[in-house]
Scaffold this active site. Structure first.
Site, PDB file in Angstrom:
ATOM      1  N   LYS A  55     -29.236 -11.238  26.869  1.00 27.38           N
ATOM      2  CA  LYS A  55     -28.153 -11.870  26.147  1.00 27.38           C
ATOM      3  C   LYS A  55     -26.782 -11.469  26.925  1.00 27.38           C
ATOM      4  O   LYS A  55     -25.756 -11.444  26.586  1.00 27.38           O
ATOM      5  CB  LYS A  55     -27.939 -10.959  24.963  1.00 27.38           C
ATOM      6  CG  LYS A  55     -29.209 -11.197  24.059  1.00 27.38           C
ATOM      7  CD  LYS A  55     -29.750 -12.497  24.186  1.00 27.38           C
ATOM      8  CE  LYS A  55     -29.014 -13.337  23.130  1.00 27.38           C
ATOM      9  NZ  LYS A  55     -29.558 -14.807  23.325  1.00 27.38           N
ATOM     10  N   HIS A 115     -35.900 -10.703  32.971  1.00 27.59           N
ATOM     11  CA  HIS A 115     -35.061  -9.758  32.639  1.00 27.59           C
ATOM     12  C   HIS A 115     -35.602  -8.288  32.689  1.00 27.59           C
ATOM     13  O   HIS A 115     -35.106  -7.272  32.404  1.00 27.59           O
ATOM     14  CB  HIS A 115     -35.195  -9.667  30.788  1.00 27.59           C
ATOM     15  CG  HIS A 115     -34.386 -10.931  30.223  1.00 27.59           C
ATOM     16  ND1 HIS A 115     -33.363 -11.434  30.666  1.00 27.59           N
ATOM     17  CD2 HIS A 115     -34.728 -11.664  29.184  1.00 27.59           C
ATOM     18  CE1 HIS A 115     -32.967 -12.454  29.744  1.00 27.59           C
ATOM     19  NE2 HIS A 115     -33.903 -12.523  29.033  1.00 27.59           N
ATOM     20  N   SER A 145     -24.763  -9.208  20.574  1.00 26.26           N
ATOM     21  CA  SER A 145     -25.486 -10.617  20.888  1.00 26.26           C
ATOM     22  C   SER A 145     -27.055 -10.323  20.658  1.00 26.26           C
ATOM     23  O   SER A 145     -27.780 -11.142  20.170  1.00 26.26           O
ATOM     24  CB  SER A 145     -25.203 -11.048  22.347  1.00 26.26           C
ATOM     25  OG  SER A 145     -25.726 -12.303  22.560  1.00 26.26           O
TER      26      SER A 145
HETATM   27  P1  A3P Z   1     -23.397 -14.428  21.863  1.00 20.31           P
HETATM   28  O1  A3P Z   1     -24.516 -14.233  21.150  1.00 20.31           O
HETATM   29  O2  A3P Z   1     -22.615 -13.193  21.945  1.00 20.31           O
HETATM   30  O3  A3P Z   1     -22.832 -15.706  21.375  1.00 20.31           O
HETATM   31  P2  A3P Z   1     -28.653 -15.176  27.364  1.00 20.31           P
HETATM   32  O4  A3P Z   1     -28.401 -16.689  27.624  1.00 20.31           O
HETATM   33  O5  A3P Z   1     -28.627 -14.311  28.499  1.00 20.31           O
HETATM   34  O6  A3P Z   1     -29.793 -15.046  26.031  1.00 20.31           O
HETATM   35  O7  A3P Z   1     -27.212 -15.024  26.517  1.00 20.31           O
HETATM   36  C1  A3P Z   1     -26.833 -15.601  25.471  1.00 20.31           C
HETATM   37  C2  A3P Z   1     -25.364 -15.089  25.015  1.00 20.31           C
HETATM   38  O8  A3P Z   1     -24.571 -16.191  26.086  1.00 20.31           O
HETATM   39  C3  A3P Z   1     -25.016 -15.539  23.890  1.00 20.31           C
HETATM   40  O9  A3P Z   1     -23.607 -14.825  23.336  1.00 20.31           O
HETATM   41  C4  A3P Z   1     -24.655 -17.123  24.048  1.00 20.31           C
HETATM   42  O10 A3P Z   1     -23.767 -17.762  23.038  1.00 20.31           O
HETATM   43  C5  A3P Z   1     -23.868 -16.905  25.375  1.00 20.31           C
HETATM   44  N1  A3P Z   1     -23.609 -18.046  26.039  1.00 20.31           N
HETATM   45  C6  A3P Z   1     -24.482 -18.942  26.308  1.00 20.31           C
HETATM   46  N2  A3P Z   1     -23.743 -19.937  26.690  1.00 20.31           N
HETATM   47  C7  A3P Z   1     -22.504 -19.753  27.287  1.00 20.31           C
HETATM   48  C8  A3P Z   1     -21.394 -20.149  27.776  1.00 20.31           C
HETATM   49  N3  A3P Z   1     -21.427 -21.612  28.173  1.00 20.31           N
HETATM   50  N4  A3P Z   1     -20.300 -19.912  27.704  1.00 20.31           N
HETATM   51  C9  A3P Z   1     -20.226 -18.553  27.081  1.00 20.31           C
HETATM   52  N5  A3P Z   1     -21.169 -18.016  26.397  1.00 20.31           N
HETATM   53  C10 A3P Z   1     -22.343 -18.362  26.483  1.00 20.31           C
END
Ligand code: A3P
Length: 299
Positions: A55, A115, A145
Site C-alpha cells: 500500500k 513486497h 490504506s
Molecule cells: P489509499 O488506500 O490511501 O487510497 P499499492 O498499489 O501499493 O497497493 O498502494 C495502493 C495505494 O496507492 C492506495 O492508497 C491507492 O489509492 C494509491 N494509489 C494508487 N494509484 C495512485 C495514484 N495514481 N496516485 C496516488 N495514489 C495512488
C-alpha cells in the site's frame, strides 16, 4: 471519527486465506509453503523490480514504469492488468497462476513486483545487479490504506476492528511484517545496491519530477511532452477509471464494493482515522523504532 462505521463493516473471516510465518515475517500460507522456490527464484540481469511495503504506491509506480518503457503509449499500457504485466514473485493464490509461474513464463526484459523485506529478497536479484525501485509511504497513511485493503482483499486476513488493526500494524503482526523494519532495511540497502528509493509523498507533490527520476534510472530519455502525458495518465483520477490498473479485474479476490482499490490516493488521510491517543502512541513508538535511521517522512 469514522470508527463506528468501520466496525460495522467487519467482513466474514471464514472466506479468508490463512497466514503463517517465513523467517519471522507473516505471509499468506501458500507463500510459506512454496518459500524455497521463491527464495531460489532466478532473476536475470535485465529484470526490473518494484519493491514496496504493501500500500505504499506499488500500482502507481508500476503504471509509471510501464508508460516510461512504452514512451507514453497509453494503448500499450492497457494490454493487460497490472498483475499480469508485473508478476508478483511471492504471490500465490491457488488455483490462479503463481507469481513465480508467471515470471518464469515471461519473456525478457521482465518487470517484477515484490513486497518482501530486504533480508528476504531472493539473492539472485542482487547477484545479477538488477535495478530495483523502492517506494516508501508515511506509515500513518500506509496503515490506513492497508487496513482498508485487508477489508476488501480475500487473499489477506480480515483486519478486525480499526483499534485491533492499529495494534497489529504497530507490532508488525501483519503480512510482510513491520513497516519500520521494511523501510529501514531497504533504505540501508540502497547504499550498496542498485536501488532507487522514492517516496509516495514526493510523487504526489511533484509527479513529473519523480517520473523523470524513474525514467533516468531505467535509462529512458523522454521529452517534456511525454513526461506530461505520463503524469496525466498516472494521476489518481485517471488511474481510478483505468480497468487495467484499478484491480477491478479480479472481483472474486478484491471486492471494490467494500473499499475501492483506488481508494483516496491522498497524503494525510490518517487524520480521519487516528484518535488523539493513537496518534500520541504512534509517535512515541515511531521515535523509538526510527531512532537508528536517517530516513525521514512527511505526514
Ligand atoms: P489509499 O488506500 O490511501 O487510497 P499499492 O498499489 O501499493 O497497493 O498502494 C495502493 C495505494 O496507492 C492506495 O492508497 C491507492 O489509492 C494509491 N494509489 C494508487 N494509484 C495512485 C495514484 N495514481 N496516485 C496516488 N495514489 C495512488
Amino acid at each position: 471519527m469514522a470508527l463506528k462505521k468501520m466496525e460495522d463493516l467487519k467482513i466474514d473471516e471464514t472466506e479468508r486465506i490463512t497466514v503463517d510465518y517465513v523467517k519471522g515475517i507473516l505471509q499468506p500460507t501458500p507463500t510459506c509453503d512454496t518459500w524455497d522456490q521463491i527464495w531460489n527464484f532466478q532473476a536475470k540481469p535485465d529484470d526490473l523490480l518494484i519493491s514496496t511495503y504493501p500500500k505504499a504506491g506499488t500500482t502507481w509506480t508500476q503504471e509509471i514504469v510501464d508508460l516510461i518503457q512504452n514512451e507514453g503509449d497509453i494503448e500499450k499500457s492497457k494490454r493487460a492488468p497490472t498483475h499480469i504485466r508485473f508478476p508478483f514473485i511471492e504471490w500465490i493464490i491457488p488455483p490462479l497462476k503463481s507469481g513465480l509461474e508467471q515470471a518464469n513464463a515471461m519473456p525478457s526484459p521482465r518487470n517484477l513486483k515484490t513486497h518482501l523485506p530486504f533480508h528476504l529478497l531472493p539473492p539472485s536479484f542482487l547477484e545479477n545487479k538488477c535495478k530495483i525501485i523502492y517506494v516508501a509511504r508515511n506509515p500513518k497513511d500506509n496503515m490506513v490504506s492497508y487496513y482498508h485493503f485487508q477489508r476488501m482483499n480475500k487473499a489477506l486476513p480480515a483486519p478486525g476492528t480499526w483499534e485491533e488493526y492499529f495494534e497489529a500494524f504497530l507490532s508488525g503482526k501483519v503480512c510482510w511484517g513491520s513497516w519500520h523494519d521494511h523501510v529501514k532495511g531497504w533504505w540501508e540497502a540502497r547504499v550498496q545496491h542498485c536501488i532507487l528509493y522514492l517516496f509516495y509523498e514526493d510523487m504526489k507533490k511533484n509527479p513529473k519530477h519523480e517520473i523523470q527520476k524513474i525514467a533516468e534510472f531505467i535509462g529512458k530519455n523522454l521529452d517534456d511532452e511525454v513526461l506530461d502525458k505520463i503524469a496525466h495518465h498516472t494521476s489518481f483520477d485517471v488511474m481510478k477509471c483505468n480497468s487495467m490498473a484499478n484491480y477491478s479485474s479480479m472481483p472474486t479476490i478484491m471486492d471494490n464494493s467494500i473499499s475501492p482499490f483506488m481508494r483516496k490516493g491522498a497524503v494525510g488521510d490518517w487524520k480521519n482515522y487516528f484518535t488523539v491517543a493513537q496518534n500520541e502512541r504512534f509517535d512515541e513508538d515511531y521515535k523509538k523504532k526510527m531512532a537508528d535511521t536517517t530516513l525521514t517522512f512527511s505526514f
